[in-house]
Design an enzyme around this catalytic site. Structure first.
Site, PDB file in Angstrom:
ATOM      1  N   LYS A  59       0.824  -1.212   0.000  1.00 35.33           N
ATOM      2  CA  LYS A  59       0.000   0.000   0.000  1.00 35.33           C
ATOM      3  C   LYS A  59       0.865   1.272   0.000  1.00 35.33           C
ATOM      4  O   LYS A  59       2.086   1.189   0.067  1.00 35.33           O
ATOM      5  CB  LYS A  59      -0.966  -0.037   1.185  1.00 35.33           C
TER       6      LYS A  59
HETATM    7  C1  PLP Z   1      -5.347  -4.405   0.713  1.00 36.53           C
HETATM    8  C2  PLP Z   1      -6.809  -4.254   0.725  1.00 36.53           C
HETATM    9  C3  PLP Z   1      -7.593  -4.628   1.817  1.00 36.53           C
HETATM   10  C4  PLP Z   1      -7.039  -5.403   2.975  1.00 36.53           C
HETATM   11  O1  PLP Z   1      -6.027  -4.737   3.642  1.00 36.53           O
HETATM   12  P1  PLP Z   1      -5.249  -5.514   4.807  1.00 36.53           P
HETATM   13  O2  PLP Z   1      -4.535  -4.423   5.535  1.00 36.53           O
HETATM   14  O3  PLP Z   1      -4.306  -6.458   4.122  1.00 36.53           O
HETATM   15  O4  PLP Z   1      -6.240  -6.214   5.630  1.00 36.53           O
HETATM   16  C5  PLP Z   1      -8.942  -4.344   1.810  1.00 36.53           C
HETATM   17  N1  PLP Z   1      -9.520  -3.729   0.759  1.00 36.53           N
HETATM   18  C6  PLP Z   1      -8.813  -3.388  -0.325  1.00 36.53           C
HETATM   19  C7  PLP Z   1      -9.513  -2.689  -1.446  1.00 36.53           C
HETATM   20  C8  PLP Z   1      -7.448  -3.659  -0.386  1.00 36.53           C
HETATM   21  O5  PLP Z   1      -6.753  -3.359  -1.493  1.00 36.53           O
END
Ligand code: PLP
Length: 395
Positions: A193
């Site tokens: 992210k």
């Molecule tokens: C990465 C992601 C998640 C989950 O995030 P985590 O921190 O890994 O639980 C949820 N929604 C979207 C759209 C994502 O890209």
């Protein structure tokens, strides 16, 4: 062709993060404590959010968020098929029903007109996803929420930092406190992210809601461990609800404190890369570039190109294979929820039930987009994509 493989989305970790983690490891406190507290405060300040709660993932932030909003058995939550599976999973975990509605063709975010039609007497909340970092049509969603007394939990895993009408996602959606609409926003610090704590997430919202969420995130205990075991603490606590266990550790917050400082610089670099991709691919009729509406500022978590398959002699999967053979990492975001066996079997979904999500999914290709890409890396991606388009364009 480039000599080494270009990874799709590696983390951007520097000496500052390493030093901060070592500082925590050398201290006497490694789990939820002073650094998590500082990270929550600095994160809330950065967004202009009233309060923030650090947890171990965005999935946990959403799970805790739904519990805080009182979503449970018999309730329905309206969300989008064009997302990561955990957006729907958390609704299942709550014992509620995920009600999928199709997306807008331009941004692939949830279509408010279809949301309106999906509302029933059992609908409790909306769970919109700011896909790729492009905010949803929040004005329309808030209007629906107000008229039907629904809460809003935003999946902002991609939307750090993103703006909608000048306001940063995560700052208050409802400023006139027109009850009963409650809003919460969930962020992700997963390794791919816009900023990372390796694993981690944050929930932002009004202080009373975050106070409740804090209980849900740590066993429902009235005092966290730091308040119990530190010098100023007390051994006594009360369990007021059957909470989960998804607190963030100070080791992770150490990464977050340093990443947050770098986030504006990361975003500047992301935008430079996006501008180069737009300029290069905007001229090719065989592909479509992602859009950014005038009233928003995307966080550009992902750069998702769409292939115009009727102008090419190659399918999406082959396109990605060929990119890989050229040493360029690429991916697809996302395989729509209704195509996954669990959801298809449980709710009897057919691919065409959400025609926009299905059609667009078939032609999505996410290209590398992260601050560590050099100008030469970007050139390599552009040359590889352009080369494939030229090789496989229809007569
Ligand atoms: C990465 C992601 C998640 C989950 O995030 P985590 O921190 O890994 O639980 C949820 N929604 C979207 C759209 C994502 O890209």
């Amino acid at each position: 062709m480039r000599a080494d493989f270009l990874p799709f989305s590696p983390p951007s970790i520097g000496e500052e993060e390493i030093e901060e983690v070592i500082d925590t490891l050398r201290s006497d406190w490694i789990t939820t404590g002073p650094k998590v507290k500082r990270f929550e405060q600095e994160f809330a300040n950065f967004l202009g959010a009233p309060t923030a709660l650090a947890v171990n993932s965005a999935t946990s932030a959403m799970r805790v968020g739904l519990a805080t909003l009182g979503v449970g058995a018999g309730d329905e939550v309206i969300t989008t098929p064009m997302t990561f599976c955990s957006t729907a999973h958390v609704i299942e975990h709550a014992g509620a029903r995920p009600v999928l509605v199709d997306v807008r063709p331009d941004t692939l975010t949830i279509d408010p007109a279809l949301v309106e039609r999906a509302v029933t007497a059992r609908t409790k909340a909306l769970l919109p996803v700011h896909l790729y970092g492009h905010p949803c049509d929040m004005a329309a969603l808030l209007d629906i929420a107000r008229r039907h007394n629904l809460h809003i939990l935003e999946d902002a895993a991609h939307a750090l930092p993103a703006r909608y009408g000048g306001r940063l996602i995560g700052s208050p959606v409802v400023t006139d406190h027109q009850l009963p609409v409650k809003t919460l926003t969930a962020f992700s610090f997963y390794a791919t992210k816009n900023m990372t704590t390796a694993e981690g997430g944050m929930l932002t919202g009004d202080p009373d809601l975050i106070e409740q969420a804090r209980l849900w995130a740590l066993h429902g205990m009235s005092h966290d461990a730091y308040k119990r075991y530190s010098a100023e603490g007390s051994w006594c606590y009360e369990v007021v609800l059957p909470g989960y266990k998804c607190n963030m550790a100070d080791i992770e917050a150490s990464l977050g404190l340093q990443q947050l400082k770098k986030l504006p610089g990361f975003q500047t670099r992301r935008r430079e890369i996006v501008a180069r991709y737009h300029a290069a691919f905007g001229a090719l009729p065989e592909v479509e570039t992602p859009t950014e509406h005038a009233e928003v500022e995307s966080a550009w978590q992902l750069y998702s190109l769409r292939l115009n398959l009727n102008r090419l002699t190659i399918h999406r999967a082959q396109f990605i294979e060929e990119l890989k053979a050229l040493n360029i990492g690429a991916s697809v975001h996302f395989i729509p929820i209704h195509l996954h066996p669990y959801y298809a079997n449980k709710y009897g979904y057919q691919p065409d039930d959400f025609p926009v999500a299905y059609r667009e999914y078939m032609r999505l290709v996410s290209l590398p987009l992260h601050p560590r890409l050099s100008d030469q890396d970007v050139t390599d991606v552009i040359e590889a994509v352009t080369g494939l388009v030229e090789k496989y364009r229809k007569g």
